[in-house]
Write an enzyme that holds these catalytic residues in place. Structure first.
Site, PDB file in Angstrom:
ATOM      1  N   ALA A  68       0.877  -1.178   0.000  1.00 60.16           N
ATOM      2  CA  ALA A  68       0.000   0.000   0.000  1.00 60.16           C
ATOM      3  C   ALA A  68       0.907   1.217   0.000  1.00 60.16           C
ATOM      4  O   ALA A  68       2.058   1.146   0.434  1.00 60.16           O
ATOM      5  CB  ALA A  68      -0.848  -0.015   1.263  1.00 60.16           C
ATOM      6  N   GLY A 114       0.660  -4.963   0.750  1.00 56.36           N
ATOM      7  CA  GLY A 114      -0.488  -5.006  -0.163  1.00 56.36           C
ATOM      8  C   GLY A 114      -0.155  -5.656  -1.500  1.00 56.36           C
ATOM      9  O   GLY A 114      -1.051  -6.162  -2.184  1.00 56.36           O
ATOM     10  N   GLU A 117      -0.489  -9.249  -0.920  1.00 54.28           N
ATOM     11  CA  GLU A 117      -1.926  -9.504  -0.755  1.00 54.28           C
ATOM     12  C   GLU A 117      -2.648  -9.492  -2.106  1.00 54.28           C
ATOM     13  O   GLU A 117      -3.550 -10.294  -2.346  1.00 54.28           O
ATOM     14  CB  GLU A 117      -2.518  -8.467   0.208  1.00 54.28           C
ATOM     15  CG  GLU A 117      -1.979  -8.652   1.628  1.00 54.28           C
ATOM     16  CD  GLU A 117      -2.305  -7.497   2.552  1.00 54.28           C
ATOM     17  OE1 GLU A 117      -1.816  -6.375   2.302  1.00 54.28           O
ATOM     18  OE2 GLU A 117      -3.049  -7.710   3.519  1.00 54.28           O
ATOM     19  N   GLU A 137       4.478  -5.448   7.311  1.00 50.47           N
ATOM     20  CA  GLU A 137       3.734  -4.375   7.996  1.00 50.47           C
ATOM     21  C   GLU A 137       4.146  -4.200   9.446  1.00 50.47           C
ATOM     22  O   GLU A 137       4.047  -3.103  10.001  1.00 50.47           O
ATOM     23  CB  GLU A 137       2.219  -4.643   7.919  1.00 50.47           C
ATOM     24  CG  GLU A 137       1.602  -4.419   6.545  1.00 50.47           C
ATOM     25  CD  GLU A 137       1.658  -5.642   5.638  1.00 50.47           C
ATOM     26  OE1 GLU A 137       2.416  -6.581   5.941  1.00 50.47           O
ATOM     27  OE2 GLU A 137       0.938  -5.638   4.621  1.00 50.47           O
TER      28      GLU A 137
HETATM   29  N1  CAA Z   1       4.644   3.214  -0.467  1.00 46.49           N
HETATM   30  C1  CAA Z   1       5.068   4.401  -0.989  1.00 46.49           C
HETATM   31  N2  CAA Z   1       6.255   4.560  -1.594  1.00 46.49           N
HETATM   32  C2  CAA Z   1       7.049   3.477  -1.681  1.00 46.49           C
HETATM   33  C3  CAA Z   1       6.681   2.215  -1.165  1.00 46.49           C
HETATM   34  C4  CAA Z   1       5.402   2.102  -0.546  1.00 46.49           C
HETATM   35  N3  CAA Z   1       4.934   0.957  -0.068  1.00 46.49           N
HETATM   36  N4  CAA Z   1       7.686   1.350  -1.379  1.00 46.49           N
HETATM   37  C5  CAA Z   1       8.663   2.030  -2.017  1.00 46.49           C
HETATM   38  N5  CAA Z   1       8.276   3.320  -2.197  1.00 46.49           N
HETATM   39  C6  CAA Z   1       9.026   4.398  -2.841  1.00 46.49           C
HETATM   40  C7  CAA Z   1      10.162   4.895  -1.937  1.00 46.49           C
HETATM   41  O1  CAA Z   1       9.662   5.807  -0.993  1.00 46.49           O
HETATM   42  C8  CAA Z   1      11.108   5.500  -2.947  1.00 46.49           C
HETATM   43  O2  CAA Z   1      10.602   6.759  -3.318  1.00 46.49           O
HETATM   44  P1  CAA Z   1      11.565   8.061  -3.310  1.00 46.49           P
HETATM   45  O3  CAA Z   1      12.563   7.740  -4.412  1.00 46.49           O
HETATM   46  O4  CAA Z   1      10.632   9.168  -3.640  1.00 46.49           O
HETATM   47  O5  CAA Z   1      12.184   8.093  -1.962  1.00 46.49           O
HETATM   48  C9  CAA Z   1      10.945   4.581  -4.165  1.00 46.49           C
HETATM   49  O6  CAA Z   1       9.695   3.896  -3.984  1.00 46.49           O
HETATM   50  C10 CAA Z   1      12.043   3.526  -4.265  1.00 46.49           C
HETATM   51  O7  CAA Z   1      12.080   2.810  -3.042  1.00 46.49           O
HETATM   52  P2  CAA Z   1      13.433   2.597  -2.193  1.00 46.49           P
HETATM   53  O8  CAA Z   1      14.380   3.717  -2.425  1.00 46.49           O
HETATM   54  O9  CAA Z   1      13.034   2.312  -0.790  1.00 46.49           O
HETATM   55  O10 CAA Z   1      13.994   1.285  -2.912  1.00 46.49           O
HETATM   56  P3  CAA Z   1      14.958   0.197  -2.278  1.00 46.49           P
HETATM   57  O11 CAA Z   1      15.407  -0.668  -3.404  1.00 46.49           O
HETATM   58  O12 CAA Z   1      15.992   0.814  -1.415  1.00 46.49           O
HETATM   59  O13 CAA Z   1      14.016  -0.694  -1.303  1.00 46.49           O
HETATM   60  C11 CAA Z   1      12.013  -1.889  -0.741  1.00 46.49           C
HETATM   61  C12 CAA Z   1      12.976  -1.451  -1.844  1.00 46.49           C
HETATM   62  C13 CAA Z   1      12.710  -2.885   0.188  1.00 46.49           C
HETATM   63  C14 CAA Z   1      10.804  -2.569  -1.398  1.00 46.49           C
HETATM   64  C15 CAA Z   1      11.565  -0.646   0.076  1.00 46.49           C
HETATM   65  O14 CAA Z   1      11.123   0.345  -0.829  1.00 46.49           O
HETATM   66  C16 CAA Z   1      10.480  -0.904   1.051  1.00 46.49           C
HETATM   67  O15 CAA Z   1      10.718  -1.472   2.107  1.00 46.49           O
HETATM   68  N6  CAA Z   1       9.209  -0.478   0.739  1.00 46.49           N
HETATM   69  C17 CAA Z   1       8.115  -0.572   1.623  1.00 46.49           C
HETATM   70  C18 CAA Z   1       7.611  -1.992   1.738  1.00 46.49           C
HETATM   71  C19 CAA Z   1       6.470  -2.071   2.731  1.00 46.49           C
HETATM   72  O16 CAA Z   1       6.651  -1.809   3.905  1.00 46.49           O
HETATM   73  N7  CAA Z   1       5.273  -2.458   2.259  1.00 46.49           N
HETATM   74  C20 CAA Z   1       4.112  -2.563   3.088  1.00 46.49           C
HETATM   75  C21 CAA Z   1       3.319  -1.295   3.022  1.00 46.49           C
HETATM   76  S1  CAA Z   1       2.009  -1.257   4.207  1.00 46.49           S
HETATM   77  C22 CAA Z   1       0.790  -2.212   3.545  1.00 46.49           C
HETATM   78  O17 CAA Z   1       0.878  -2.703   2.442  1.00 46.49           O
HETATM   79  C23 CAA Z   1      -0.374  -2.355   4.479  1.00 46.49           C
HETATM   80  C24 CAA Z   1      -1.522  -3.128   3.941  1.00 46.49           C
HETATM   81  O18 CAA Z   1      -1.493  -4.348   3.898  1.00 46.49           O
HETATM   82  C25 CAA Z   1      -2.751  -2.452   3.638  1.00 46.49           C
END
Ligand code: CAA
Length: 262
Positions: A68, A114, A117, A137
């Site tokens: 998400a 998400g 999911e 999460e």
């Molecule tokens: N939401 C918004 N933006 C996201 C994102 C997310 N879930 N995942 C990555 N991005 C964005 C980053 O903020 C970054 O943007 P900027 O360049 O503007 O900073 C861009 O995508 C590239 O990401 P990274 O620089 O972090 O890339 P990386 O290769 O270093 O890491 C990753 C990759 C491990 C996937 C890391 O991006 C990450 O951990 N992302 C989040 C994963 C996460 O926690 N997902 C769960 C979300 S909560 C959810 O989904 C709840 C639900 O069930 C409803």
């Protein structure tokens, strides 16, 4: 077809390839993506009688969907929090799960939160070698909110689901295959091709039988209904269908069946 801001659509001989197109945010599911998916599955695709199936994948080399959109979480209402967000996610993912044509996730990279999911709501998952699944999460102070706590244990068992959800650890493509989360592992870049190949194979089968199989298998996971009742009724309806008469006649006459979806 409607105009889709966050999805790319490509038709490959009756198979629709849906690419979630926010590579700058690793295809995170924001409001636009949900609105687009909702219109696609609720309004546009049901009108397409020629459709064989749908493949969902992510734009770019890195991610299927990284979850998400965490940045949108910052503006959640202060009273109801993420209630409506989670509920809307459930509704859209149920729509995908209950769609009567096959929907396959072609997981080309990160499928986290998400994204995992969404992949689990699809009927099957093809993992490319670079796929990484996970429910991280807990690292954000959250739990999966788009059905992950329910679908993950059904796919990989309660113990493994508990471990992966509580640690937030990522699951490699090979491990996903080993534990039943992915149907196949393929070379990076081959995910969509493999998904299309499976859909084209299933498109040669009787369409009503495919749709009823999806219904009955989904019913096995719905505790509010008796899946055996769903099966017996579907079986009855299919025995009365034209396609069953054609399928049985083709078997006896040793020829290929010509199914009409009736
Ligand atoms: N939401 C918004 N933006 C996201 C994102 C997310 N879930 N995942 C990555 N991005 C964005 C980053 O903020 C970054 O943007 P900027 O360049 O503007 O900073 C861009 O995508 C590239 O990401 P990274 O620089 O972090 O890339 P990386 O290769 O270093 O890491 C990753 C990759 C491990 C996937 C890391 O991006 C990450 O951990 N992302 C989040 C994963 C996460 O926690 N997902 C769960 C979300 S909560 C959810 O989904 C709840 C639900 O069930 C409803």
């Amino acid at each position: 077809m409607s105009d889709y801001k966050s999805l790319l659509l490509e038709d490959q001989d009756g198979v629709l390839i849906v690419t979630i197109n926010r590579p700058e945010a690793l295809n995170a599911l924001n409001n636009d993506v949900f609105v687009n998916l909702q219109i696609l599955f609720a309004e546009d695709l049901p009108k397409r009688t020629d459709l064989k199936g749908v493949v969902i994948t992510g734009a770019g080399e890195k991610a299927f969907v990284a979850g998400a959109d965490i940045k949108e979480f910052l503006s959640l209402p202060s009273d109801t929090g993420g209630f409506d967000l989670s509920k809307r996610g459930h509704e859209v993912f149920f729509m995908i799960e209950q769609f009567h044509k096959l929907v396959i996730a072609a997981v080309n990279g990160f499928a986290l939160g998400g994204g995992c999911e969404l992949a689990m709501a699809c009927h099957m998952r093809i993992a490319g070698a670079k796929a990484r699944f996970g429910q991280p999460e807990v690292n954000l102070g959250l739990i999966p909110g788009y059905g992950g706590t329910q679908r993950l244990p059904k796919l990989i068992g309660r113990g493994r689901a508990m471990e992966y959800t509580l640690t937030g650890d990522m699951i490699s493509a090979d491990e996903a295959y080993r534990i039943g989360l992915a149907n196949h592992v393929v070379e990076a870049g081959e995910e969509v091709n493999k998904a299309v190949e499976i859909i084209q194979k299933i498109a040669t089968k009787a369409p009503l039988a495919v749709a009823k199989s999806i219904d009955a298998i989904n019913a096995s996971e719905d505790e509010s209904i008796n899946g055996y009742h769903v099966e017996v009724n579907a079986f009855k309806q299919l025995t009365l269908s034209e396609d069953f008469k054609e399928g049985a006649a083709a078997f006896i006459e040793k020829r290929k069946a010509n199914f009409k979806g009736k």
